[in-house]
Design a protein around this motif. Structure first.
Motif, PDB file in Angstrom:
ATOM      1  N   GLN A 196      -5.351   3.798 -11.553  1.00  0.00           N
ATOM      2  CA  GLN A 196      -4.728   2.378 -11.397  1.00  0.00           C
ATOM      3  C   GLN A 196      -3.478   2.270 -11.612  1.00  0.00           C
ATOM      4  OE1 GLN A 196      -6.175   0.265  -9.563  1.00  0.00           O
ATOM      5  NE2 GLN A 196      -4.526  -1.333  -9.517  1.00  0.00           N
ATOM      6  N   ALA A 197      -3.150   2.885 -12.805  1.00  0.00           N
ATOM      7  CA  ALA A 197      -1.702   2.806 -13.276  1.00  0.00           C
ATOM      8  C   ALA A 197      -0.681   3.726 -12.540  1.00  0.00           C
ATOM      9  CB  ALA A 197      -1.728   3.664 -14.902  1.00  0.00           C
ATOM     10  N   PHE A 198      -1.248   4.896 -11.991  1.00  0.00           N
ATOM     11  CA  PHE A 198      -0.353   5.588 -10.941  1.00  0.00           C
ATOM     12  C   PHE A 198      -0.059   4.795  -9.781  1.00  0.00           C
ATOM     13  CE2 PHE A 198       1.520   8.847  -8.363  1.00  0.00           C
ATOM     14  CZ  PHE A 198       0.902   8.805  -7.220  1.00  0.00           C
ATOM     15  N   LEU A 199      -1.090   4.043  -9.260  1.00  0.00           N
ATOM     16  CA  LEU A 199      -1.002   3.165  -7.972  1.00  0.00           C
ATOM     17  C   LEU A 199      -0.256   1.828  -8.317  1.00  0.00           C
ATOM     18  CD1 LEU A 199      -4.659   3.434  -6.636  1.00  0.00           C
ATOM     19  CD2 LEU A 199      -2.731   4.731  -5.786  1.00  0.00           C
ATOM     20  N   GLU A 200      -0.332   1.357  -9.430  1.00  0.00           N
ATOM     21  CA  GLU A 200       0.357   0.233  -9.814  1.00  0.00           C
ATOM     22  C   GLU A 200       2.063   0.508  -9.849  1.00  0.00           C
ATOM     23  OE1 GLU A 200      -2.844  -2.572 -11.757  1.00  0.00           O
ATOM     24  OE2 GLU A 200      -1.344  -1.360 -12.857  1.00  0.00           O
ATOM     25  N   GLY A 201       2.522   1.612  -9.947  1.00  0.00           N
ATOM     26  CA  GLY A 201       3.848   1.979  -9.946  1.00  0.00           C
ATOM     27  C   GLY A 201       4.419   1.833 -11.337  1.00  0.00           C
ATOM     28  N   ILE A 202       3.630   1.982 -12.435  1.00  0.00           N
ATOM     29  CA  ILE A 202       4.332   1.697 -13.623  1.00  0.00           C
ATOM     30  C   ILE A 202       5.184   2.787 -13.981  1.00  0.00           C
ATOM     31  CG2 ILE A 202       3.556   1.895 -16.148  1.00  0.00           C
ATOM     32  CD1 ILE A 202       1.024   0.735 -15.499  1.00  0.00           C
ATOM     33  N   ARG A 203       4.784   4.031 -13.193  1.00  0.00           N
ATOM     34  CA  ARG A 203       5.705   5.199 -13.740  1.00  0.00           C
ATOM     35  C   ARG A 203       6.619   5.405 -12.290  1.00  0.00           C
ATOM     36  NH1 ARG A 203       0.351   8.681 -15.266  1.00  0.00           N
ATOM     37  NH2 ARG A 203      -0.111   7.299 -16.979  1.00  0.00           N
ATOM     38  N   ASP A 204       7.695   6.122 -12.360  1.00  0.00           N
ATOM     39  CA  ASP A 204       8.565   6.471 -11.372  1.00  0.00           C
ATOM     40  C   ASP A 204       8.684   5.366 -10.178  1.00  0.00           C
ATOM     41  OD1 ASP A 204       8.769   9.442  -9.537  1.00  0.00           O
ATOM     42  OD2 ASP A 204      10.281   7.997  -9.915  1.00  0.00           O
ATOM     43  N   ARG A 205       9.431   4.505 -10.473  1.00  0.00           N
ATOM     44  CA  ARG A 205       9.692   3.247  -9.715  1.00  0.00           C
ATOM     45  C   ARG A 205      10.578   3.655  -8.431  1.00  0.00           C
ATOM     46  NH1 ARG A 205       8.007  -1.788  -7.847  1.00  0.00           N
ATOM     47  NH2 ARG A 205       9.681  -2.858  -6.655  1.00  0.00           N
ATOM     48  N   GLU A 206      11.510   4.382  -8.852  1.00  0.00           N
ATOM     49  CA  GLU A 206      12.300   4.921  -7.719  1.00  0.00           C
ATOM     50  C   GLU A 206      11.605   5.832  -6.623  1.00  0.00           C
ATOM     51  OE1 GLU A 206      16.071   6.831  -9.335  1.00  0.00           O
ATOM     52  OE2 GLU A 206      16.825   4.910 -10.192  1.00  0.00           O
ATOM     53  N   ARG A 207      10.960   6.832  -7.339  1.00  0.00           N
ATOM     54  CA  ARG A 207      10.173   7.628  -6.341  1.00  0.00           C
ATOM     55  C   ARG A 207       9.461   6.808  -5.444  1.00  0.00           C
ATOM     56  NH1 ARG A 207       5.347   8.770  -5.908  1.00  0.00           N
ATOM     57  NH2 ARG A 207       4.789   7.683  -7.756  1.00  0.00           N
ATOM     58  N   ARG A 208       8.542   5.946  -6.091  1.00  0.00           N
ATOM     59  CA  ARG A 208       7.677   5.131  -5.299  1.00  0.00           C
ATOM     60  C   ARG A 208       8.405   3.991  -4.108  1.00  0.00           C
ATOM     61  NH1 ARG A 208       5.347   1.454  -7.765  1.00  0.00           N
ATOM     62  NH2 ARG A 208       6.429   1.792  -9.665  1.00  0.00           N
TER      63      ARG A 208
END
Length: 799
Positions: free
Chosen positions: A312-324
């Motif tokens: 869920q943390a990955f999907l919510e985009g907590i990390r790496d906003r630019e990549r997402r």
């Protein structure tokens, strides 16, 4: 190595279970070809198809008559002996039934087949398995990468983790988590299936030791080594699945079983990015997979709940906003291409629909196939294009959804999804597909970010010019009571120029003025639309007794897929006219016969080939014959005067024309048969309802075959007060069918024989039909279920 581990990567070892007592199958059963022996089913089920088979079990698609839907029925193969296999099979059903979760298919029924094999039924999932998807991705199948993005697959794994999370809370370990046991439905459903070798571990957290079962490539080291079994084994197996999604191969990719056991116990897996063949693997997901695959259960990712949280943390985009964000933009671009393709396909689909309609009008139904090949080919092309248009729509939705999964507030993707779902919602709502409309509305509400607030509220407006200016106007919402739409609490409208906001819905205005007829004026406020109309009340006495006035409106006709020969949905500007409240009765028709010469009376006598004449002269006047029309019990049911009140039947089209001419000459006004459009408007009002009283059917609301416990029989007009339209016209869904003046387009050969005419409505000897139903009949037919009613042509009322 332990000697009792499976030697086949996908094999399972079974352990004994306590066998519960199951209910026996009821007497009587059906037989169906099963592909694995033969299948005898309890009478509750009807066989559809073989859905799949495994080493010991077989799954069939069957129709559950009690639930009225297709379900999956699982049982043992006929070549599998009972005993331990049956016990294990029953444990699977019991384990699954005890876990209620959106990602675990529900169990509906448990029992034994007539041959004593145990079975259970569960929800039928018509999609593919995760193993199928991974095979397509590995083999670079067309559109596989586009339809199954990494984000979507991560969401699948997350839902499996949530199913395991519930199971572990109940101390149940699945023990066979693998892609083949993850089923993917066509609407995005994800199910973890095959709980047949699941095991309950001690609630105090202590593991379980015993015979080890499962599928070797997905077994944890402790399973392979006969160690302590805990929920950590499922976490490890799901880690293998995550690794396979990322790398498109398993962490220990060796074929020889002993070597595979050794690798699971001793080797460390390479990071997925190193074996992903150039594809991008997000580092956080790679680390997560390796964490789930640690040898020591105590150092492993601690639980399915923890795995769910990390995903869920990955999907919510907590990390790496630019990549997402970059990935979201790419997905949006791909979605736009699919959407453009979808629009082109819709345009071609409309052209093909027109082509099919033209060809259908060219050929009569009895024309041999060889002579209408172009029609069959056009229909096949239409079906293929419909599927292509659906596929491109789903690709666009999936890619936009990927963009939103990367960046939840991605404006272009959210706006595009809201627009796509809004269009589908409006179409479903207008076509009365209520369940589909609710589903699309919820999707619009999820993505529209305020753009459709006013449209979803649905408020419209009424603009109406009324004459005379002093008319009293009472507005009634139409509300449903016992399936019937009735006038709700009124509120007064201020005329003569009404300009009032109104919530979407169906209404009727009851307009009255001194010296004028009281008129019912139905309206329908569609979502966000303005109803504009003009209502002029007829002078008092302008209507014959038992006629009702139908003021002209713009009306929706057709569009009922359940009604045979219903028109395509269309809007028609309907002029004002008056219609008889009931079909012509025997009493009225006998008055007509009495006024004819002997020759004309004989020619127009109501009769059929099988029953003979329905009327005869008595004391110089014609009267209906009871014994020919019905039995003597009719007098007991409806009274001694019932014969005159029965709708006349056994008349052909020319008889109806003669009656209309006679009535016109007698009254000095022009009477005629209604057109098909006028008849349907009289039945459906302004809101295109499916039945005169509303949208929901019950046989007691009209005089039809199933309306009484007595044998089917003719009945008097008006016997069912609920069979009444919003205008006040009666007996449109039952009692007797009506001739109309509308000709049906036919071949030249049929035209030479007099053509065909529309007939409308339900009748006493048949079941339910919607009022959009259009029958056809030759003008020379005399039918015991076919009568007629009149309309009166009326000019717009004078000032």
């Amino acid at each position: 190595m332990p000697p009792d581990l499976p030697t086949d990567p996908d094999a399972e070892t079974q352990v004994p279970r306590e066998q519960p007592t199951l209910p026996s199958a009821p007497s009587g059963h059906l037989k169906a070809a099963a592909g694995v022996g033969s299948l005898e089913l309890p009478v509750r089920y009807e066989h559809r198809a073989l859905a799949g088979r495994g080493g010991q079990g077989v799954v069939h698609r069957v129709y559950d008559r009690a639930l009225r839907r297709d379900v999956a029925l699982k049982t043992l193969r006929t070549d599998v002996p009972g005993g331990d296999a049956a016990e294990l099979f029953l444990s699977e059903a019991q384990a699954t039934a005890g876990l209620e979760h959106p990602n675990i298919p529900p169990i509906y029924d448990l029992g034994r087949l007539p041959d004593r094999r145990p079975f259970y039924t569960m929800r039928f999932v018509s999609g593919a398995s995760l193993a199928d998807v991974l095979f397509d991705l590995r083999s670079a199948a067309p559109d596989a990468e586009e339809q199954w993005s990494l984000i979507r697959l991560v969401q699948v794994i997350q839902q499996v983790a949530r199913a395991l999370r519930l199971a572990h809370q109940h101390n149940v370990v699945h023990r066979d988590v693998k892609p083949g046991n993850v089923m993917l439905g066509p609407l995005g459903e994800v199910f973890l299936v095959d709980w047949g070798i699941s095991e309950v571990v001690e609630a105090d957290g202590e593991g379980w030791e015993g015979t080890i079962v499962g599928t070797l490539p997905y077994m944890s080291p402790e399973q392979v080594d006969h160690g302590e079994l805990t929920a950590a084994a499922d976490v490890y197996a799901l880690g293998v699945v995550l690794y396979e999604v990322l790398a498109h191969r398993r962490p220990f990719h060796v074929a020889e079983q002993d070597e595979l056991r050794r690798s699971i116990l001793e080797d460390e897996p390479r990071p997925p990015a190193e074996v992903a063949r150039g594809r991008h693997v997000p580092p956080e997901l790679s680390d997560l997979a390796l964490w789930a695959l640690r040898k020591d259960p105590k150092q492993r990712l601690p639980s399915a709940e923890a795995l769910d949280d990390e995903l869920q943390a990955f999907l919510e985009g907590i990390r790496d906003r630019e990549r997402r964000l970059e990935a979201a933009d790419d997905a949006t671009t791909a979605a736009g291409r699919a959407l453009e393709r979808h629009r082109r396909e819709l345009l071609r689909q409309g052209e093909l629909e027109q082509r099919v309609r033209e060809l259908e009008q060219r050929y009569d139904p009895w024309v041999p196939i060889d002579e209408k090949r172009d029609l069959l080919e056009a229909r096949e092309q239409r079906e293929r294009l419909q599927q292509e248009a659906l596929d491109s729509f789903l690709v666009a939705v999936n890619r936009y959804s990927d963009a939103v999964a990367h960046v939840d507030d991605h404006g272009p993707a959210r706006e595009a999804l809201a627009r796509l779902f809004w269009d589908r919602f409006r179409t479903a709502e207008e076509e009365r597909r209520r369940g589909e409309a609710l589903a699309y509305r919820s999707l619009v509400e999820r993505f529209h970010d305020g753009r459709y607030d006013s449209e979803l509220a649905g408020e419209g407006k009424l603009r109406l010019h009324v004459e005379p200016a002093n008319a009293e106007l009472m507005l009634h919402p139409l509300v449903e009571r016992d399936l019937v739409l009735v006038d709700g609490p009124p509120r007064e409208l201020s005329g003569p120029e009404v300009d009032s906001p109104l919530e979407m819905g169906s209404y009727v205005i009851v307009a009255s003025a001194q010296g004028h007829e009281t008129v019912r004026y139905p309206i329908r406020i569609r979502r966000g639309e303005v109803w504009e109309g003009r209502l002029r009340l007829p002078k008092a006495g302008a209507l014959p007794e038992d006629f009702v006035y139908l003021p002209g409106v713009r009306v929706e006709l057709g569009g009922d897929p359940e009604a045979s020969r219903s028109w395509e949905r269309r809007f028609v500007d309907m002029p004002s006219f008056a219609m008889a409240r009931h079909s012509v009765t025997f009493q009225e028709y006998c008055e007509f016969l009495d006024d004819q010469s002997d020759e004309d009376a004989e020619r127009h006598l109501p009769r059929t080939k099988t029953d003979g004449a329905y009327c005869e002269r008595e004391n110089g006047c014609f009267a209906p014959i009871l014994d020919v029309i019905a039995g003597p019990e009719l007098l007991e049911w409806y009274g001694d005067d019932v014969l005159g009140r029965l709708p006349v039947h056994g008349v052909d089209w020319e008889d109806t024309q003669a009656f209309a001419r006679w009535r016109s000459e007698r009254d000095g006004r022009r009477f005629r048969l209604p057109t098909g459009e006028e008849w349907e408007f009289a039945a459906r009002g302004a809101d295109a309802r499916l039945h005169p009283w509303g949208d929901r059917w019950d046989a007691t609301l009209a005089h039809v075959r199933e309306s009484s416990s007595e044998r089917p029989h003719p009945g008097p007009v008006g016997a069912r007060p609920t069979d009444c339209s919003v205008h006040g016209v009666r007996d449109l869904a039952g009692c007797i069918r009506d001739w109309t003046s509308s000709r049906v387009e036919t071949s030249s050969r049929v035209e030479e024989q007099g053509g065909l005419f529309e007939v409308r409505g339900g009748c006493w000897s048949h079941g339910a039909v919607g009022v959009a139903w259009r029958g056809i009949s030759s003008p020379t037919v005399r039918d015991g279920q076919l009568g007629f009613r009149l309309v009166l042509e009326m000019n717009e009322p004078e000032d």
